[in-house]
Write a protein that holds these residues in place. Structure first.
Motif, PDB file in Angstrom:
ATOM      1  N   MET A  61       0.748  -1.216   0.031  1.00  0.00           N
ATOM      2  CA  MET A  61       0.613   0.418   0.226  1.00  0.00           C
ATOM      3  C   MET A  61       0.629   1.214  -0.192  1.00  0.00           C
ATOM      4  SD  MET A  61      -3.372  -1.366   2.617  1.00  0.00           S
ATOM      5  CE  MET A  61      -3.568   0.652   1.570  1.00  0.00           C
ATOM      6  N   ALA A  62       1.853   1.406   0.856  1.00  0.00           N
ATOM      7  CA  ALA A  62       2.925   2.323   0.536  1.00  0.00           C
ATOM      8  C   ALA A  62       3.179   3.061  -0.839  1.00  0.00           C
ATOM      9  CB  ALA A  62       3.542   1.925   1.860  1.00  0.00           C
ATOM     10  N   VAL A  63       3.418   1.877  -1.650  1.00  0.00           N
ATOM     11  CA  VAL A  63       4.082   2.341  -2.739  1.00  0.00           C
ATOM     12  C   VAL A  63       2.940   2.098  -3.542  1.00  0.00           C
ATOM     13  CG1 VAL A  63       5.989   0.779  -2.672  1.00  0.00           C
ATOM     14  CG2 VAL A  63       4.379  -0.266  -3.226  1.00  0.00           C
ATOM     15  N   SER A  78       2.996  13.902  -3.293  1.00  0.00           N
ATOM     16  CA  SER A  78       4.471  14.067  -3.134  1.00  0.00           C
ATOM     17  C   SER A  78       5.552  14.206  -4.184  1.00  0.00           C
ATOM     18  CB  SER A  78       5.552  12.488  -2.318  1.00  0.00           C
ATOM     19  OG  SER A  78       5.444  11.930  -1.206  1.00  0.00           O
ATOM     20  N   VAL A  79       4.877  13.885  -5.539  1.00  0.00           N
ATOM     21  CA  VAL A  79       6.065  14.087  -6.639  1.00  0.00           C
ATOM     22  C   VAL A  79       5.685  15.389  -6.922  1.00  0.00           C
ATOM     23  CG1 VAL A  79       5.888  13.145  -8.563  1.00  0.00           C
ATOM     24  CG2 VAL A  79       5.338  11.656  -7.391  1.00  0.00           C
ATOM     25  N   ALA A  80       4.558  16.167  -6.534  1.00  0.00           N
ATOM     26  CA  ALA A  80       4.015  17.385  -6.943  1.00  0.00           C
ATOM     27  C   ALA A  80       4.808  18.483  -6.835  1.00  0.00           C
ATOM     28  CB  ALA A  80       2.930  17.132  -7.622  1.00  0.00           C
ATOM     29  N   TYR A  82       8.940   9.602  -3.379  1.00  0.00           N
ATOM     30  CA  TYR A  82       8.977  10.097  -4.264  1.00  0.00           C
ATOM     31  C   TYR A  82       9.310  11.853  -4.578  1.00  0.00           C
ATOM     32  CZ  TYR A  82       5.574   6.294  -5.852  1.00  0.00           C
ATOM     33  OH  TYR A  82       4.114   4.769  -6.078  1.00  0.00           O
ATOM     34  N   GLY A  83       8.855  11.808  -3.613  1.00  0.00           N
ATOM     35  CA  GLY A  83       9.082  13.509  -3.804  1.00  0.00           C
ATOM     36  C   GLY A  83      10.506  13.239  -4.154  1.00  0.00           C
ATOM     37  N   LEU A  84      11.845  13.210  -3.558  1.00  0.00           N
ATOM     38  CA  LEU A  84      13.033  13.232  -4.066  1.00  0.00           C
ATOM     39  C   LEU A  84      13.382  12.813  -5.775  1.00  0.00           C
ATOM     40  CD1 LEU A  84      14.962  12.226  -1.521  1.00  0.00           C
ATOM     41  CD2 LEU A  84      14.947  14.708  -1.259  1.00  0.00           C
ATOM     42  N   GLY A  85      12.479  12.038  -6.016  1.00  0.00           N
ATOM     43  CA  GLY A  85      12.998  11.830  -8.132  1.00  0.00           C
ATOM     44  C   GLY A  85      11.635  12.369  -7.977  1.00  0.00           C
TER      45      GLY A  85
END
Length: 213
Positions: free
Chosen positions: A23-25, A34-36, A174-177
């Motif tokens: 569920m985390a991924v 996080s991506v945005a 997700y955020g860093l990439g």
């Protein structure tokens, strides 16, 4: 120490870790945020955004602590029904992911990243506190792993450590990439392959929940 004296049942906890890892991924509002967030504000905003979402998760665990233990103890039959509801919910997520992989490419991305407007911490908190995935997690997915023969508070504490820890790792990644991942996810072939893998893993997670209930 014997299993009966531990705060949580080892088998339940191991199954929970497997389900939580899947569920985390899984892409959802929190991971898309996080991506945005990483794309719009840069790497320095990734950790504050994740910290805001982690605080919201703690709020949800606090709410669970106030009522979940009493529900498990007083209504064991309802508890088992909720367990099966959780299995069906996760299975539905898996089927939805598989269907997304089989749909035309232009329909594969059906959840838009939330619009950024506040600071990364407050944005992260608001995204997760209103996240329907979080609501369903605490009402349908978590209850099957609570053991009515053990105190609720220590169980919730260990489940919180696992949940926040896994979410922290995946949401930070997700955020860093963010920028690179976002570009890759716009490619139909990459998106379909990702959805196929996630769908299969979610169906396996649903089977685990059903067996444990």
């Amino acid at each position: 120490m014997t299993p009966d004296l531990l705060p949580v049942d080892p088998e339940r906890y191991a199954t929970f870790l497997t389900v939580m890892a899947v569920m985390a991924v899984t892409p959802g509002p929190a991971n898309l945020f996080s991506v945005a967030n990483g794309m719009a504000r840069g790497k320095g905003a990734a950790l504050p955004g994740v910290a805001g979402m982690s605080l919201a998760t703690l709020v949800w665990f606090g709410a669970a602590a106030l009522g979940l233990g009493a529900l498990v103890t007083a209504l064991p039959d309802l508890f088992r029904l909720v367990a099966w509801a959780g299995a069906l919910y996760v299975a539905w997520l898996g089927a939805k992911s598989l269907w997304s992989a089989l749909r035309p490419a232009e329909g594969a991305q059906d959840v838009a990243p939330p619009r950024l407007g506040r600071g990364p911490f407050s944005d992260g908190f608001l995204v997760q506190i209103a996240n329907p995935k979080a609501v369903l997690f605490f009402t349908a997915v978590l209850p099957p792993f609570m053991d009515p023969d053990r105190p609720a508070a220590p169980q919730l504490a260990l489940f919180a450590v696992a949940t926040i820890g896994m979410d922290f790792i995946t949401m930070t990644a997700y955020g860093l990439g963010g920028a690179a991942l976002a570009r890759a996810m716009t490619r139909p072939a990459v998106r379909r392959g990702f959805d196929l893998v996630i769908g299969a893993l979610l169906l396996a997670a649903a089977a685990l929940i059903g067996l444990r209930s």
